[in-house]
Write a protein that holds these residues in place. Structure first.
Motif, PDB file in Angstrom:
ATOM      1  N   THR A   1      89.278  63.643   2.438  1.00 39.97           N
ATOM      2  CA  THR A   1      89.259  65.060   2.815  1.00 39.97           C
ATOM      3  C   THR A   1      90.648  65.527   3.239  1.00 39.97           C
ATOM      4  O   THR A   1      91.112  66.610   2.841  1.00 39.97           O
ATOM      5  CB  THR A   1      88.258  65.278   3.967  1.00 39.97           C
ATOM      6  OG1 THR A   1      86.998  64.722   3.607  1.00 39.97           O
ATOM      7  CG2 THR A   1      88.083  66.751   4.256  1.00 39.97           C
ATOM      8  N   THR A   2      91.321  64.708   4.054  1.00 33.23           N
ATOM      9  CA  THR A   2      92.633  65.094   4.578  1.00 33.23           C
ATOM     10  C   THR A   2      93.668  65.228   3.468  1.00 33.23           C
ATOM     11  O   THR A   2      94.413  66.214   3.406  1.00 33.23           O
ATOM     12  CB  THR A   2      93.103  64.061   5.610  1.00 33.23           C
ATOM     13  OG1 THR A   2      92.109  63.928   6.634  1.00 33.23           O
ATOM     14  CG2 THR A   2      94.418  64.488   6.251  1.00 33.23           C
ATOM     15  N   MET A   3      93.734  64.240   2.586  1.00 30.09           N
ATOM     16  CA  MET A   3      94.735  64.274   1.519  1.00 30.09           C
ATOM     17  C   MET A   3      94.452  65.401   0.529  1.00 30.09           C
ATOM     18  O   MET A   3      95.377  66.068   0.053  1.00 30.09           O
ATOM     19  CB  MET A   3      94.772  62.925   0.794  1.00 30.09           C
ATOM     20  CG  MET A   3      95.172  61.741   1.665  1.00 30.09           C
ATOM     21  SD  MET A   3      96.695  62.004   2.605  1.00 30.09           S
ATOM     22  CE  MET A   3      97.875  62.231   1.293  1.00 30.09           C
TER      23      MET A   3
ATOM     24  N   MET B   1      95.562  68.570   2.169  1.00 33.52           N
ATOM     25  CA  MET B   1      97.027  68.661   2.252  1.00 33.52           C
ATOM     26  C   MET B   1      97.614  69.157   0.923  1.00 33.52           C
ATOM     27  O   MET B   1      98.490  70.030   0.903  1.00 33.52           O
ATOM     28  CB  MET B   1      97.617  67.298   2.591  1.00 33.52           C
ATOM     29  CG  MET B   1      99.138  67.301   2.749  1.00 33.52           C
ATOM     30  SD  MET B   1      99.843  65.656   2.681  1.00 33.52           S
ATOM     31  CE  MET B   1      99.673  65.301   0.934  1.00 33.52           C
ATOM     32  N   VAL B   2      97.103  68.615  -0.158  1.00 36.82           N
ATOM     33  CA  VAL B   2      97.599  69.026  -1.477  1.00 36.82           C
ATOM     34  C   VAL B   2      97.249  70.489  -1.745  1.00 36.82           C
ATOM     35  O   VAL B   2      98.073  71.261  -2.252  1.00 36.82           O
ATOM     36  CB  VAL B   2      97.017  68.110  -2.575  1.00 36.82           C
ATOM     37  CG1 VAL B   2      97.366  68.643  -3.952  1.00 36.82           C
ATOM     38  CG2 VAL B   2      97.548  66.685  -2.414  1.00 36.82           C
TER      39      VAL B   2
ATOM     40  N   ALA C   1     101.424  59.629   0.695  1.00 34.84           N
ATOM     41  CA  ALA C   1     100.144  58.963   0.964  1.00 34.84           C
ATOM     42  C   ALA C   1     100.340  57.462   1.129  1.00 34.84           C
ATOM     43  O   ALA C   1      99.737  56.829   2.002  1.00 34.84           O
ATOM     44  CB  ALA C   1      99.171  59.241  -0.172  1.00 34.84           C
ATOM     45  N   LEU C   2     101.214  56.885   0.300  1.00 34.85           N
ATOM     46  CA  LEU C   2     101.483  55.449   0.367  1.00 34.85           C
ATOM     47  C   LEU C   2     102.128  55.086   1.699  1.00 34.85           C
ATOM     48  O   LEU C   2     101.725  54.103   2.350  1.00 34.85           O
ATOM     49  CB  LEU C   2     102.395  55.056  -0.795  1.00 34.85           C
ATOM     50  CG  LEU C   2     102.473  53.573  -1.166  1.00 34.85           C
ATOM     51  CD1 LEU C   2     101.112  53.047  -1.571  1.00 34.85           C
ATOM     52  CD2 LEU C   2     103.477  53.361  -2.289  1.00 34.85           C
ATOM     53  N   SER C   3     103.098  55.878   2.122  1.00 32.54           N
ATOM     54  CA  SER C   3     103.792  55.604   3.391  1.00 32.54           C
ATOM     55  C   SER C   3     102.829  55.709   4.568  1.00 32.54           C
ATOM     56  O   SER C   3     102.797  54.841   5.454  1.00 32.54           O
ATOM     57  CB  SER C   3     104.953  56.589   3.574  1.00 32.54           C
ATOM     58  OG  SER C   3     105.857  56.514   2.508  1.00 32.54           O
ATOM     59  N   ALA C   4     102.026  56.788   4.578  1.00 31.41           N
ATOM     60  CA  ALA C   4     101.086  56.995   5.689  1.00 31.41           C
ATOM     61  C   ALA C   4     100.054  55.874   5.763  1.00 31.41           C
ATOM     62  O   ALA C   4      99.740  55.365   6.851  1.00 31.41           O
ATOM     63  CB  ALA C   4     100.395  58.345   5.522  1.00 31.41           C
TER      64      ALA C   4
END
Length: 515
Positions: A59-61, A64-65, A93-96
């Motif tokens: 939901t968050t990602m 965000m997009v 997304a990968l870093s988070a």
């Protein structure tokens, strides 16, 4: 003289030496069984946490997009390739997810295992409580977290990139209006005021938010219910075992198997204590059988001296009906019958002292602690071909207060043939300590589920408000007060939470049964 000494030496019985490995040592075996119980909980709870966490990440990602659609449209208009735009959000997304996974690994391995081991420290003496980093488990958890987060970001970005730059650079148009189910039921819809109609439309029109909230809250509610149910079911099982099934007040173990004459002497000495109402001699022995997976399942066999008197000391019942010992078969405790997959009328092989015998199941009885096989003395002689001698006895007391039990313990201590004895009340106190250990684990589960529920509600409420900024601004412009505006949002959250809780009750019942 040498010959006389040889005769004396031959008359001296060699001492029996018992070699116990870890599986036969009571301390090690009890700790292993408690670890297995925690492992059973661990098979279900992390999976649910992962699913809810994945839901929140998704939901968050996605949100965000969607909030950056104007930026995506600008990138696309400036000539950036789809790969470059997707990589922008993929790297984020990968870093988070990697940072979050590292924090979770450090937090999880240093908090939960020590807390659980400390909870059981009242029962076991553990010299060095070690909780090393499980690299395989950490990698699996991290990969799942990274996968869910990055896939959500990439999928959402690709969905937005399907539109042309001119469309992306304009705010996303509101969802087209549709009739909800309530509107089609006239006698309900006509009786709802304006505020209730708007609330109903907002709840059921935005189906993704509806299902996200309901599923998230239902999962957390199920976890909390399972935590409380674990404590209640274990406590209830213990109470049933010691207050309804075990009717005897104490159990004594003898130094060796005794014949009829020695048995009479012990009974006579025990009867001198005015507080002892009656005793029942029995033969108890460890045994084993093959379970459904063809591995060894340990149990205890109990052979009472007089089968008709056993019900005075141990209640053998199944679904409210009395189960009586017969000379045609054995009575299995319910869980043991399920483990070896046997029902009434079936036969199976039982191993006693490295000797395997065939037994028939004549009955099944309710039992909540350990696995037992009850059989009559006649049936024991029939399957083993051995004359039975007794190595323990059960006792009933007239008074069970601590002072009376202390006096009785002095009498039992004075009987040379008795090796050890235990009062049921003292054993129940020991199980009470186990319950306190369970309380700590249950509290940990409940708090974790509560925190997860908070994250779900906070995240979805934040998304809900951001999606409807223009709507809320318009409502405020029309004259709504601040508290009315807040109630406009909170009312939806409360209704969605209630729906999630009701759904979660059923889920909690299913999850409790599984655990």
């Amino acid at each position: 003289a040498i010959e006389r000494n040889k005769e004396k030496l031959s008359d001296i019985k060699k001492p029996e030496v018992y070699v116990l490995d870890r599986s036969e040592n009571v301390g090690y075996e009890s700790y292993r069984q408690d670890s297995d119980r925690i492992d059973n909980i661990g098979k279900a709870f992390p999976l649910i946490f992962f699913l809810v966490s994945a839901l929140v990440s998704l939901t968050t990602m996605t949100r965000m997009v969607q909030e950056n659609r104007i930026e995506i449209g600008t990138f696309k208009a400036l000539g950036y390739s789809r790969l470059a735009i997707v990589s922008h959000y993929l790297i984020y997304a990968l870093s988070a997810s990697i940072v979050g996974s590292l924090l979770g690994i450090a937090f999880g391995f240093n908090l939960f295992p020590p807390l659980i081991m400390n909870a059981y420290s009242s029962l076991y003496t553990i010299p060095d409580a070690v909780s090393p980093l499980n690299i395989a488990m950490a990698l699996k958890a991290s990969l799942i977290a990274v996968l869910f987060t990055t896939v959500a970001a990439v999928a959402a970005t690709l969905e937005e990139l399907r539109e042309v730059p001119a469309t992306l650079m304009r705010p996303k148009p509101p969802k087209s209006g549709k009739k909800i189910l309530h509107e089609r039921i006239g006698f309900i819809w006509s009786r709802m005021n304006f505020t209730k109609k708007v609330t109903a439309r907002n709840i059921f029109r935005y189906k993704p938010r509806f299902f996200m909230t309901v599923i998230g809250i239902a999962a957390c509610t199920g976890l909390i219910i399972t935590g409380f149910s674990l404590k209640g079911s274990i406590q209830g099982s213990t109470d049933n075992q010691f207050n309804q099934i075990y009717k005897y007040n104490f159990q004594a173990n003898l130094t060796k198997d005794v014949d009829d004459s020695e048995k009479s002497i012990i009974a006579e000495k025990a009867s001198k204590d005015s507080n002892i109402d009656s005793i029942l001699f029995s033969y108890t022995k460890n045994a084993s059988a093959k379970n459904k997976t063809n591995s060894t399942q340990d149990c205890h066999i109990v052979v009472p001296e007089k089968k008709g008197e056993l019900e005075k000391y141990i209640a053998l019942e199944y679904k409210g009906k009395l189960v009586k010992l017969s000379d045609d078969g054995v009575i299995l405790t319910e869980k043991f019958s399920k483990l070896i997959n046997k029902k009434i009328g079936d036969s199976f092989q039982l191993t006693i002292d490295d000797k395997t015998v065939n037994v028939t199941v004549a009955g099944i009885t309710e039992h909540y602690i350990q696995h037992y096989i009850y059989m009559s003395s006649e049936y024991y002689k029939k399957i083993t071909g051995e004359n039975l001698e007794y190595n323990s006895f059960y006792g009933l007391l007239k008074n069970i207060d601590s002072d009376s039990e202390n006096l009785t313990s002095k009498t039992l201590s004075g009987i040379s043939r008795i090796n050890s004895f235990s009062f049921k009340n003292n054993v129940l106190i020991d199980f009470g300590k186990t319950m306190k250990s369970i309380d700590s684990v249950v509290l940990l589960l409940i708090v974790s589920a509560g925190v997860l529920a908070f994250v779900v509600i906070f995240n979805l409420t934040n998304i809900n408000i951001n999606e409807r900024k223009r709507e809320l601004a318009t409502i405020k412009l029309l004259g709504f007060y601040t508290n009315e505006l807040a109630a406009y949002i909170y009312r939806e959250n409360v209704i969605l939470t209630l729906i999630g809780c009701i759904t979660g009750i059923g889920f909690g019942i299913v999850l409790t049964s599984f655990v």
